[in-house]
Design an enzyme around this catalytic site. Structure first.
Site, PDB file in Angstrom:
ATOM      1  CE  LYS A 172      -1.652   3.225   2.404  1.00  0.00           C
ATOM      2  NZ  LYS A 172      -1.865   4.278   1.545  1.00  0.00           N
ATOM      3  CB  SER A 226       4.002   9.972  10.668  1.00  0.00           C
ATOM      4  OG  SER A 226       2.601   9.203  10.839  1.00  0.00           O
ATOM      5  CD  GLU A 247      13.969   2.542   9.899  1.00  0.00           C
ATOM      6  OE1 GLU A 247      14.047   3.724  10.519  1.00  0.00           O
ATOM      7  OE2 GLU A 247      14.662   1.614  10.283  1.00  0.00           O
ATOM      8  CB  CYS A 281      12.989  10.173   7.348  1.00  0.00           C
ATOM      9  SG  CYS A 281      14.016   8.966   6.039  1.00  0.00           S
ATOM     10  CD  GLN A 328       5.093  18.452   5.138  1.00  0.00           C
ATOM     11  OE1 GLN A 328       4.661  17.257   5.553  1.00  0.00           O
ATOM     12  NE2 GLN A 328       5.713  18.934   6.161  1.00  0.00           N
ATOM     13  CD  GLU A 380       9.512  13.962  10.780  1.00  0.00           C
ATOM     14  OE1 GLU A 380       8.571  13.638  10.954  1.00  0.00           O
ATOM     15  OE2 GLU A 380      10.476  13.434  10.113  1.00  0.00           O
TER      16      GLU A 380
HETATM   17  P1  NAD Z   1       2.098   8.839   7.175  1.00  0.00           P
HETATM   18  O1  NAD Z   1       2.473   8.204   8.365  1.00  0.00           O
HETATM   19  O2  NAD Z   1       1.107   9.735   7.193  1.00  0.00           O
HETATM   20  O3  NAD Z   1       1.670   7.847   6.008  1.00  0.00           O
HETATM   21  C1  NAD Z   1       2.629   6.686   5.941  1.00  0.00           C
HETATM   22  C2  NAD Z   1       1.740   5.483   5.335  1.00  0.00           C
HETATM   23  O4  NAD Z   1       0.942   5.063   6.230  1.00  0.00           O
HETATM   24  C3  NAD Z   1       0.919   6.053   4.176  1.00  0.00           C
HETATM   25  O5  NAD Z   1       0.913   4.985   3.047  1.00  0.00           O
HETATM   26  C4  NAD Z   1      -0.261   6.100   4.647  1.00  0.00           C
HETATM   27  O6  NAD Z   1      -1.398   6.158   3.727  1.00  0.00           O
HETATM   28  C5  NAD Z   1      -0.428   5.005   5.529  1.00  0.00           C
HETATM   29  N1  NAD Z   1      -1.338   5.233   6.810  1.00  0.00           N
HETATM   30  C6  NAD Z   1      -1.891   6.214   7.418  1.00  0.00           C
HETATM   31  N2  NAD Z   1      -2.834   5.841   8.275  1.00  0.00           N
HETATM   32  C7  NAD Z   1      -2.755   4.465   8.428  1.00  0.00           C
HETATM   33  C8  NAD Z   1      -3.670   3.652   9.171  1.00  0.00           C
HETATM   34  N3  NAD Z   1      -4.484   3.891  10.076  1.00  0.00           N
HETATM   35  N4  NAD Z   1      -3.399   2.480   9.082  1.00  0.00           N
HETATM   36  C9  NAD Z   1      -2.379   1.979   8.136  1.00  0.00           C
HETATM   37  N5  NAD Z   1      -1.897   2.792   7.312  1.00  0.00           N
HETATM   38  C10 NAD Z   1      -1.826   4.011   7.421  1.00  0.00           C
HETATM   39  O7  NAD Z   1       3.459   9.289   6.810  1.00  0.00           O
HETATM   40  P2  NAD Z   1       3.901  10.175   5.209  1.00  0.00           P
HETATM   41  O8  NAD Z   1       3.267  11.453   5.868  1.00  0.00           O
HETATM   42  O9  NAD Z   1       3.281   9.633   4.442  1.00  0.00           O
HETATM   43  O10 NAD Z   1       5.466  10.499   5.622  1.00  0.00           O
HETATM   44  C11 NAD Z   1       6.146  11.373   6.133  1.00  0.00           C
HETATM   45  C12 NAD Z   1       6.797  10.705   7.455  1.00  0.00           C
HETATM   46  O11 NAD Z   1       7.600   9.482   7.094  1.00  0.00           O
HETATM   47  C13 NAD Z   1       7.640  11.437   8.261  1.00  0.00           C
HETATM   48  O12 NAD Z   1       7.507  11.560   9.518  1.00  0.00           O
HETATM   49  C14 NAD Z   1       9.024  11.088   7.894  1.00  0.00           C
HETATM   50  O13 NAD Z   1      10.105  11.180   8.791  1.00  0.00           O
HETATM   51  C15 NAD Z   1       8.833   9.645   7.915  1.00  0.00           C
HETATM   52  N6  NAD Z   1       9.830   8.884   7.014  1.00  0.00           N
HETATM   53  C16 NAD Z   1      10.524   7.997   7.737  1.00  0.00           C
HETATM   54  C17 NAD Z   1      11.555   7.316   7.142  1.00  0.00           C
HETATM   55  C18 NAD Z   1      12.632   6.316   7.764  1.00  0.00           C
HETATM   56  O14 NAD Z   1      13.040   5.518   7.025  1.00  0.00           O
HETATM   57  N7  NAD Z   1      12.739   6.580   9.019  1.00  0.00           N
HETATM   58  C19 NAD Z   1      11.594   7.328   5.609  1.00  0.00           C
HETATM   59  C20 NAD Z   1      10.711   8.225   5.171  1.00  0.00           C
HETATM   60  C21 NAD Z   1       9.692   9.055   5.841  1.00  0.00           C
END
Ligand code: NAD
Length: 478
Positions: A172, A226, A247, A281, A328, A380
């Site tokens: 997904k 996140s 992550e 990230c 964002q 963040e």
């Molecule tokens: P997000 O948590 O909003 O979404 C991540 C994924 O989770 C998306 O596919 C989203 O649709 C899905 N999701 C959302 N709600 C859900 C639920 N209830 N159940 C299951 N899946 C769900 O994050 P984002 O805004 O897409 O990405 C930004 C964040 O990702 C930042 O905090 C960034 O630091 C982090 N990030 C971390 C790394 C790492 O390797 N540590 C790498 C890239 C991004």
């Protein structure tokens, strides 16, 4: 309306409600229409993956190798086209988009090789005459949930090891960037991946993602995103006793010491904080600078920032593309206001810029005069916003760098071997960079953090086997 890009479930392309994929460099431009999956689609995908696991888990390593190799080859051959799609849907510059696409191809090539290298162990037993073997087996149906900021590299570094080690997958991707994930799945399928091995369900996290979380048939879940969503993944996974890996966010520091080469300090931190629009990230948003170099460094960085061209991601000469979307951008602007209200001094950028087409263009922002307890240094932002914290010496710098619940990446700019060595050992982060930007670019080494940034085994490189396989110990009395 353009052709609908469908979900891929059980070897069939399956339609659904269409969602437009909008270009953040030009919000009038729809890149394509992508299907929005339902909870029922997620369930069908999980069932298909469970069915396919019976045969794929026993498939030959040559077959797996060949599919992964061919997928890497095709991604590489189409790097300009896919890189362009990536830049149009996510907003990083074209060289960054092509670079990330190449990295995805290299990841597929790396794991093509890993299929041929998966080894076990044979040990003597403490009981004479008995053989003990330790083997690695696939885990089962693996759920992969990915964020928007690395639309091809992150799906690649989860998909490739999952497939290589004999698992089946439900992927997904983030709603904002379905294009690259769809493209990889299309390539895998055309290069011979049997039906049901990978299933793609695009759509909302609260619908498709949640359905994946809630299924007891999903044996392992690899999540990047996140902290808030990561916690939901953890809770749901513990409820069904599944393996999971997270992550998540960061508040990454880069220290600049008095003995730093000023040019290296400026280039390193400009890249760490602002390239890829600060939406990495691993981006450094806390620049911790010792007092003797502080004024000189701030002046030089602010001057360098004047040269950063913020414009359409695919335009030649653009250094910083747009912010990914309106929400964002609102978050970035909100934090800029918070930093001002907290008493930070905005010394560069921080304002919206207008370009030829309507887009989310924000000039990178630099604050000085900030202290570790301010929200701008604790939370963040995930945009092109960085703040400088002035400190007395290396010891104070290290203490400030580690004073965070996060632990993804940390950098130092110094010519002192002593301080570099001490920092590598004592920085509380999963990845440490000396005189280099905080970005995890190598595809063959582990990627990940510690503390509140990560949970579970590392991703990438040979360490990926820790998550995507499970160990079996067998005893034989011949
Ligand atoms: P997000 O948590 O909003 O979404 C991540 C994924 O989770 C998306 O596919 C989203 O649709 C899905 N999701 C959302 N709600 C859900 C639920 N209830 N159940 C299951 N899946 C769900 O994050 P984002 O805004 O897409 O990405 C930004 C964040 O990702 C930042 O905090 C960034 O630091 C982090 N990030 C971390 C790394 C790492 O390797 N540590 C790498 C890239 C991004």
């Amino acid at each position: 309306m353009s052709e609908l890009h469908k979900n891929y479930i059980g070897g069939e392309w399956v339609g659904g409600d269409a969602r437009p994929n909008i270009n953040p460099s030009n919000t009038n431009e729809v890149i394509g229409e992508y299907a929005q999956g339902t909870a029922a689609d997620a369930k069908a995908a999980i069932d298909a993956a469970a069915d396919a696991f019976k045969t794929w888990s026993l498939s030959g390593i040559q077959q797996r190798h060949d599919i992964l190799k061919a997928t890497g080859d095709e991604i590489l051959a189409r790097k300009e086209e896919i890189g362009r799609l990536l830049s149009r849907e996510e907003g990083k510059t074209l060289p960054e988009g092509i670079g990330e696409t190449m990295r995805a191809a290299q990841i597929f090539h790396f794991f093509a090789g890993e299929t041929l290298r998966l080894a076990g162990e044979i040990l003597p037993s403490v009981r004479p005459g008995i053989d003990v073997t330790i083997t690695r087996e696939p885990v089962g149906v693996v759920g992969l949930i990915t964020p928007w900021n690395f639309p091809i590299a992150i799906p690649a570094w989860k998909l490739a090891p999952a497939i290589a080690f004999g698992n089946t997958v439900v992927l997904k991707p983030a709603d904002l960037v379905p294009g690259c994930a769809w493209t990889i799945v299309d390539i895998l399928v055309r290069n011979g991946l049997p039906k049901g091995v990978v299933n793609l369900v695009m759509g909302r996290g609260s619908v498709v993602g949640q359905a994946i979380l809630e299924s007891p048939k999903v044996s392992a879940l690899s999540f990047t995103g996140s902290v808030g969503t990561g916690k939901k993944v953890a809770e749901a996974s513990i409820a069904v006793m599944r393996k999971f890996q997270l992550e998540m966010g960061g508040k990454n520091p880069t220290i600049v010491l008095d003995d730093a080469d000023l040019k290296v300090a400026v280039e390193t931190t400009a890249n760490s904080a602002f390239f890829s629009t600060g939406q990495r990230c691993t981006a450094s948003s806390r620049l911790i600078v010792t007092e003797k170099i502080h004024d000189q460094y701030v002046e030089a960085l602010a001057a360098r920032m004047k040269d950063l061209v913020v414009d359409d991601a695919i335009k030649q000469g653009t250094h910083i593309g747009p912010v990914v979307d309106k929400s964002q951008l609102d978050q970035d602007q909100n934090y800029i206001q918070i930093a001002k209200d907290e008493g930070g001094t905005l010394v560069a950028g921080g304002h919206l810029v207008e370009r030829e087409n309507p887009g989310f263009f924000l000039q990178p922002a630099l604050f000085t005069g900030t202290t570790p307890d301010m929200r701008i240094n604790k939370e963040e932002v995930f945009g092109p916003v960085a703040s400088v914290i002035k400190v007395k010496d290396y010891e104070e710098a290290l203490a400030v760098a580690n004073d965070t619940p996060f632990g993804l990446a940390a950098g130092i700019v110094t010519t002192s071997l002593k301080h570099a060595t001490h920092f590598k050992r004592n920085a509380e982060a999963g990845m440490v960079m000396v005189n280099l930007p905080t970005a995890g670019v190598d595809y063959h080494v582990p990627f990940g953090g510690r503390k509140g940034s990560s949970y579970g085994p590392r991703e990438q490189g040979k360490y990926a086997a820790e998550f995507f396989t499970t160990v079996k110990t067998s005893y034989t009395q011949p």
